[in-house]
Every structure is written in C-alpha cells, then in structure tokens.
Design an enzyme around this catalytic site. Sequence first.
Site, PDB file in Angstrom:
ATOM      1  N   SER A  53      -5.293   0.030  -4.493  1.00 47.59           N
ATOM      2  CA  SER A  53      -6.363   0.764  -3.453  1.00 47.59           C
ATOM      3  C   SER A  53      -5.627   1.598  -2.384  1.00 47.59           C
ATOM      4  O   SER A  53      -4.576   1.466  -2.746  1.00 47.59           O
ATOM      5  CB  SER A  53      -7.339  -0.301  -2.880  1.00 47.59           C
ATOM      6  OG  SER A  53      -6.577  -0.891  -1.785  1.00 47.59           O
ATOM      7  N   LYS A  54      -6.454   2.160  -1.733  1.00 52.43           N
ATOM      8  CA  LYS A  54      -5.789   3.363  -0.743  1.00 52.43           C
ATOM      9  C   LYS A  54      -4.834   2.767   0.149  1.00 52.43           C
ATOM     10  O   LYS A  54      -3.860   3.361   0.663  1.00 52.43           O
ATOM     11  CB  LYS A  54      -7.054   3.650   0.257  1.00 52.43           C
ATOM     12  CG  LYS A  54      -7.893   4.623  -0.412  1.00 52.43           C
ATOM     13  CD  LYS A  54      -8.582   5.691   0.539  1.00 52.43           C
ATOM     14  CE  LYS A  54      -9.387   6.706  -0.403  1.00 52.43           C
ATOM     15  NZ  LYS A  54     -10.253   6.104  -1.286  1.00 52.43           N
ATOM     16  N   ARG A  55      -4.912   1.384   0.452  1.00 50.77           N
ATOM     17  CA  ARG A  55      -3.753   1.078   1.417  1.00 50.77           C
ATOM     18  C   ARG A  55      -2.313   0.709   0.635  1.00 50.77           C
ATOM     19  O   ARG A  55      -1.469   0.416   1.222  1.00 50.77           O
ATOM     20  CB  ARG A  55      -4.140  -0.436   2.122  1.00 50.77           C
ATOM     21  CG  ARG A  55      -4.444  -1.471   1.251  1.00 50.77           C
ATOM     22  CD  ARG A  55      -5.398  -2.644   1.875  1.00 50.77           C
ATOM     23  NE  ARG A  55      -5.781  -3.484   0.827  1.00 50.77           N
ATOM     24  CZ  ARG A  55      -5.087  -4.468   0.192  1.00 50.77           C
ATOM     25  NH1 ARG A  55      -3.793  -4.636   0.551  1.00 50.77           N
ATOM     26  NH2 ARG A  55      -5.416  -4.945  -0.964  1.00 50.77           N
ATOM     27  N   HIS A  56      -2.475   1.090  -0.706  1.00 54.91           N
ATOM     28  CA  HIS A  56      -0.967   0.953  -1.446  1.00 54.91           C
ATOM     29  C   HIS A  56      -0.532   2.257  -1.417  1.00 54.91           C
ATOM     30  O   HIS A  56       0.306   2.419  -2.373  1.00 54.91           O
ATOM     31  CB  HIS A  56      -1.441   0.398  -2.715  1.00 54.91           C
ATOM     32  CG  HIS A  56      -1.695  -0.818  -2.780  1.00 54.91           C
ATOM     33  ND1 HIS A  56      -3.176  -1.395  -3.452  1.00 54.91           N
ATOM     34  CD2 HIS A  56      -1.386  -2.082  -2.483  1.00 54.91           C
ATOM     35  CE1 HIS A  56      -3.025  -2.532  -3.006  1.00 54.91           C
ATOM     36  NE2 HIS A  56      -2.114  -3.219  -2.758  1.00 54.91           N
ATOM     37  N   GLY A  57      -0.975   3.227  -0.689  1.00 60.39           N
ATOM     38  CA  GLY A  57      -0.558   4.706  -0.810  1.00 60.39           C
ATOM     39  C   GLY A  57      -1.572   5.475  -1.743  1.00 60.39           C
ATOM     40  O   GLY A  57      -2.756   4.849  -1.923  1.00 60.39           O
TER      41      GLY A  57
END
Length: 489
Positions: A254-258
């Site tokens: 998801s977004k928090r993984h880049g």
Amino acid sequence: MTKSVRVRYAPSPTGYPHVGNIRTALFNWLFARHYGGSFIVRIEDTDVARKVEDALQAILDGLRWLGMDWDEGPEVGGKYGPYFQSQRLELYRQTAERLVSQGDAYYCYCSLQRLEEMRAEQVRHKQQLGYDRHCRYLSDEERSAKKKEGITPVVRFQTPLSGQTGFNDLIRSQVVFDNNTLDDFVLLKSDGYPTYHLASVVDDHLMEISHVLRAEEWLSSTPRHLLMYQALGFEPPQFAHLPMILGADRSKLSKRHGASSITEYREQGYLPEAMVNFLALLGWSLDDRTEILSRQELIDKFSLERVSQTAAIFNHEKLYWMNGVSLRELSHEELLRKIMPFLESGLPKEVKRPISKEYVSRIVPLIRERINTLAEAATYADFFFLDELEYETSMLMGKKMTTETTVKALKAVQEKLSLLENFNRDSLEGTLRPLAKELELNTGQLFSPLRVATTGRTAAPPLFETMVVLGKERCLHRIMVAIGKLLNK
RNA sequence: GGCGCAUUCGUCUAGGGGUUGAGGACACCUCCCUCUCAAGGAGGAGAUCACCGGUUCGAAUCCGGUAUGCGCUACCA
C-alpha cells in the site's frame, strides 16, 4: 489447447493502478501474446460508491505506457461488448432472475442493520461468519408480506448445503472446498448492480474467456463461481491464481510502502521496459540466472508452469538497479529524448527554459552511467545549468591541503587555462596533469578542488569532459569564485 | 472462530528423491580499473531449505502434523 486463448484484465476504477494489479495485467497480457490469443480489458465499475473519477484514464494510460495493448475493451471496442459492466446491468438482472426462477437463488429482504447485528453476534460467539440464510426459508406468505412492505431485495445464491467443490488451479493444482463452509452470497445488490461474483461469471462466459488469471485473494471465491457456472449450465474457464505482491512488512502493498501506483513510477523516471521486466520477475522466473529480458523474450518464454506459488515482496532497490540497466541500454538519442521533459520539469526554476537539446545532448554521455532514473538527471546535472553554485568552502580543500595550497593550486590552474587556445579534453589533460607535478601535488589533490570549484560537488562526471561542456569562460569564472570564497573565509 | 493458500540467503528466486559441502540476482563488504562518483571486472560474507515426525539405502525435494504468515469469510472488488 483446443479453444483459442482469451484472457481478460478486469480492473475496478476505484483507485489508481496499483503495481500488484498491473502485474496481474502483465501476466494476462504475456499469456495472451505467448499463445497468440486475445487480451481483453473489461471495466468492473459495479461499485458506484467507491468509484474514482480519473481512475479509468489512469488505468488505461498505465497499460499503454507499459506497452500492453488490448484487443478488446475501452476505446477499441470488440464484438463481445460493451466492456463496461455498468452498461451490462440488464444481462446480470436477467441471469439473477433466471437463477431465482430455477431455484438456485432467492430474494433476501434482510436489512443492513439485521445483517450487521447477525455478524456482531457471530463474532462474539466465535461462530462461522456468514449470512444465516434467514430469507432462504421464508414461506410464500412471509415473502409476499415483505414484498408489500416495499423493501427492495437483494438476490442471494442458494449455495448447496453439502458436497464439495474443487478445481484444478493451474498454479496450485487441486483445491477443494466443502460447500457447507460457503454462505449464500449476494449476486445482485439492491441498487440493481451485480456483485463481482455475478458479473464476472456472466461476463467471463459471454465473452468466452478461456483462462482466468487473477490474484490469489480470489482463490477462496472460486468455489462460489464454480457453483454458479454449474447452476447456469456454463462451462467454466480454467483458473490460475497468481501470488500476491506484498510490502516490506509482508502486508498487502500500500501507499505507506512507498510508491504503489504505476503512475508514480512513471513520474519518478522509471522506464516501462524496466517496470515490465521487474514485474514479470515478481512471481515468475525463466531459469536460475536470467534477470534481464526484453519484452519479446518475455512473450516467448512466459508460461504458467513457471509462476511461483508464494507471495513476493516488492523490492524497490532491485527495480532501481534494473532501471539503471535499462537506461544504459537506451541509445543516445532515445535517452536524450526521454531525459528532456524531466529536465524541463525538474531543474530549478531559475534555469532558463526551454532547455537546449543540443546542450543536453553533450551532457547525456557524462551522466548516463551515473543515474538510475530519468528524474535523477535533473538533480545530478543541475550544475551544468546553474549560474551560481552553492557549496561549503571547506569542500574545496582536498587531502592534506590547506587554504593556502588550495588557493595557490587554483590560481595556477586559472593562469594555465586562460592561456589555453583549444579548450578540449586532451588539451585540458595535457595541461593539468603536468601542472600537478609542477605544483608537487598528486592528481587528486589538484583535481578535487577544481572539481568542486567547477561543479560544486565532490562527486561528478569526469573532470575534463565536464569542463569542456561547461566551457572555458564558465570554468574560469567558477574558479575565480572559488578562490574568492577561500580568501574570504 | 471457520475455510483456503503458502513457507529455500535481508529481498526476488533456481533446484521438485542421489551430480547440492543448495546456484543466480538486488542490497552489503573487499580488491581491480581510476581525477571523484558511477559503470564494468574479480572475490567475500550471507540459507541448520519454518519445525517435528514418517516413507526411503538416501529428502530441501514425497507424506502427515505443528507453527507462522497471508488471503477470504461485505448489498468491495
């Protein structure tokens, strides 16, 4: 394979094209191209509430950018259309009604509230989760009473209470489920839209899809689909459930993984060929050593047998490396053309536009081995464009150098260079190397202050080539500025 | 809670009963090249093949169980 290969990529326009999703598209596309079949794009826009306005365009742009052309679908049409599920509602409604009339589905009048309470109760008592089949057993009187109340029902599939449903997954081989672990899932929502289950089965059948290649999260739903095929008398396609792509912490990417949207990679200066190569290797491999494959090789070599069964973590660093490899494989002209827009948008605003293509053409050979993304060109080569360089004065001093020796060295360079007629690589080298000896400095001691003076940084492309591109005047000016900085320290 | 899928270096993976003292790639370290940084080349370190049993002369490879992870269990896809 007797039937012709027809596969589909069925994105839902509820968000930007996620790399996991795109990987699924890629495997479908490679499979279709490998077997000379058809690659179909079908838009599953049956969730009105979650629909995102520009998602569709972003998805199509993403596919096009990566070179995945589709034979049927949005913007190209095809004889199995329409390819938007929102335009096929009548088909789903008819199918749902047919299932009801033949006793394989029923109307359910349960309120959302009741469903919620039922679920909470199940969680509390640690019971098996799922619809309790309340409306399955309604008497005719109860049913007509509900109808009179004006409740718009949903249609639920009447799942067999016993028996097993199994299938041969092309990647995981035999998978079996007990029917009693399946609940009576919704086919048609009260807003008249189908759920994924209904729509995909109807469309895959009508569109004569031969193989369903989809993410592993669908594996558990497959028995439901098979039961529907059975009830409808349709021949099911072959199924292959692809491993998922996870983030560094092993949870769903998801977004928090880049960056997770393909659009972001494009903006960061990743090349489509690197992206395709990297994504292809996430869950598929050719052998024990091949890492770099062209699009054509991928098409030629792709096979489901070599798709892995395990979820893969998205390794940004490897993508980054691979992008550098792809970038270096580009011809000078191609790289130049691709770098231009990144320079236009990425260089500091004080740099005059438009950027000269001729000038960039001389810079590209100096940076092509030093950048891994197109966007890096702007940050790596900005000193070629800037008038004022910003750097710490202390950076000018090399190993075992003092302010005095550095000033002396730079002044000597200044003197020599101003006398130089031809300002080219060989003349510079022919002048500066002997100068180091004259000054009793080793080459590094002379070149590193000069490098910082001319580029403002300690790591830069080869000095002489760089100076040639900058030009004599600019070099002399920068050396003068550097001397000034040292003296004013 | 139920069901399903999976488990080889930090990561992506090869290998699917003996030729494996487990191969490659990214990242990491060293050296070479060298005006710096890269690129390139040569090396190195890194995996008791999740665990426990079984089958077998022999298992990372086959079988069973356990653990862990993930997915599904929505009028989302």
